[in-house]
Write an enzyme that holds these catalytic residues in place. Sequence first.
Site, PDB file in Angstrom:
ATOM      1  N   ALA A   1       0.564   2.044  -0.080  1.00 62.81           N
ATOM      2  CA  ALA A   1       0.511   3.477   0.240  1.00 62.81           C
ATOM      3  C   ALA A   1       0.442   3.630   1.753  1.00 62.81           C
ATOM      4  O   ALA A   1      -0.045   2.737   2.456  1.00 62.81           O
ATOM      5  CB  ALA A   1      -0.697   4.137  -0.405  1.00 62.81           C
ATOM      6  N   ASP A   2       0.944   4.739   2.239  1.00 58.94           N
ATOM      7  CA  ASP A   2       0.823   5.054   3.658  1.00 58.94           C
ATOM      8  C   ASP A   2      -0.514   5.733   3.939  1.00 58.94           C
ATOM      9  O   ASP A   2      -1.074   5.590   5.020  1.00 58.94           O
ATOM     10  CB  ASP A   2       1.987   5.944   4.100  1.00 58.94           C
ATOM     11  CG  ASP A   2       3.324   5.224   3.942  1.00 58.94           C
ATOM     12  OD1 ASP A   2       3.472   4.135   4.513  1.00 58.94           O
ATOM     13  OD2 ASP A   2       4.190   5.746   3.222  1.00 58.94           O
TER      14      ASP A   2
ATOM     15  N   THR B   1       3.068  -4.596   2.146  1.00 63.57           N
ATOM     16  CA  THR B   1       1.960  -5.019   1.278  1.00 63.57           C
ATOM     17  C   THR B   1       2.485  -5.451  -0.085  1.00 63.57           C
ATOM     18  O   THR B   1       2.047  -6.475  -0.635  1.00 63.57           O
ATOM     19  CB  THR B   1       0.930  -3.882   1.124  1.00 63.57           C
ATOM     20  OG1 THR B   1       0.597  -3.369   2.406  1.00 63.57           O
ATOM     21  CG2 THR B   1      -0.338  -4.390   0.464  1.00 63.57           C
TER      22      THR B   1
ATOM     23  N   THR C   1       7.391  -1.382  -3.040  1.00 60.87           N
ATOM     24  CA  THR C   1       8.203  -1.652  -1.862  1.00 60.87           C
ATOM     25  C   THR C   1       7.330  -1.613  -0.616  1.00 60.87           C
ATOM     26  O   THR C   1       6.371  -0.856  -0.557  1.00 60.87           O
ATOM     27  CB  THR C   1       9.309  -0.596  -1.737  1.00 60.87           C
ATOM     28  OG1 THR C   1      10.090  -0.610  -2.930  1.00 60.87           O
ATOM     29  CG2 THR C   1      10.223  -0.871  -0.554  1.00 60.87           C
ATOM     30  N   GLY C   2       7.684  -2.432   0.369  1.00 64.37           N
ATOM     31  CA  GLY C   2       6.966  -2.401   1.638  1.00 64.37           C
ATOM     32  C   GLY C   2       6.275  -3.717   1.937  1.00 64.37           C
ATOM     33  O   GLY C   2       6.309  -4.663   1.139  1.00 64.37           O
TER      34      GLY C   2
ATOM     35  N   LYS D   1       3.293   8.369   0.188  1.00 64.45           N
ATOM     36  CA  LYS D   1       4.127   7.182   0.149  1.00 64.45           C
ATOM     37  C   LYS D   1       5.538   7.571   0.609  1.00 64.45           C
ATOM     38  O   LYS D   1       5.905   8.732   0.596  1.00 64.45           O
ATOM     39  CB  LYS D   1       4.190   6.596  -1.267  1.00 64.45           C
ATOM     40  CG  LYS D   1       2.850   6.051  -1.731  1.00 64.45           C
ATOM     41  CD  LYS D   1       2.844   5.598  -3.181  1.00 64.45           C
ATOM     42  CE  LYS D   1       3.980   4.679  -3.558  1.00 64.45           C
ATOM     43  NZ  LYS D   1       4.049   3.462  -2.721  1.00 64.45           N
TER      44      LYS D   1
ATOM     45  N   GLU E   1       9.974   4.721  -6.460  1.00 67.61           N
ATOM     46  CA  GLU E   1       8.555   4.409  -6.634  1.00 67.61           C
ATOM     47  C   GLU E   1       7.893   5.408  -7.578  1.00 67.61           C
ATOM     48  O   GLU E   1       7.116   5.038  -8.453  1.00 67.61           O
ATOM     49  CB  GLU E   1       7.856   4.417  -5.273  1.00 67.61           C
ATOM     50  CG  GLU E   1       8.257   3.264  -4.378  1.00 67.61           C
ATOM     51  CD  GLU E   1       7.728   3.371  -2.968  1.00 67.61           C
ATOM     52  OE1 GLU E   1       7.809   2.372  -2.234  1.00 67.61           O
ATOM     53  OE2 GLU E   1       7.232   4.448  -2.585  1.00 67.61           O
TER      54      GLU E   1
END
Length: 219
Positions: A83-84, A31, A28-29, A94, A103
């Site tokens: 990933a953050d 990227t 998710t996100g 994350k 996730e």
Amino acid sequence: MTQDELKKAVGWAALKYVQSGSVVGVGTGSTAAHFIDALATMKHQIEGAVSSSEASTLKLKAHGIQVFDLNEIDTLSIYVDGADEINPQMQMIKGGGAALTREKIVAAVAEKFICIADASKEIDVLGRFPLPVEVIPMARAYVARELVKLGGLPEYRQHVVTDNGNLILDVHNLRILDPIALEKSINALPGVVTVGLFAARGADIALIGTPDGVKTIEK
């Protein structure tokens, strides 16, 4: 290259790990969204995908990619997600998109976790990015008090409800020197669904977008 171009580069680079005829775990996100776009170019070569969020499910279906319930799948060869933050030990924070629980579940099933991220996400010590914790609504205040005892400054993420119907606390002021121990401690708090530390099960491969190209890091 812009940050979005770096994200796109790693999203497309992850295609080489996709096996023909497989079901692919998808994160998710922003990227991961680039990876979904890339995956659509070979959708007829795969059986389908397992998604970690409602948003990714909608995007996959819009591309005509079949989405399976994880309960229908015994094994996943790969799980691809962003990933953050990611440290040199391939441990991650994350949950910036509030999809951390699903996730973490999909990552647990996958044989290989492939982290795709731009170079700004690389960090020596986790904690600069606020650590997300998904909590059951009635436990929000209790868990927040316990997180303060662990040295954090929790902040309730306003107007956000997870796909599971829960809330997010973002924990600031942490310098996470032992990610596995902290992951266990927070997960053990009653009312915590999961914490956005992916340390006990980190990434196996990291594809990092840099101005000089995609850098591959393997455990």
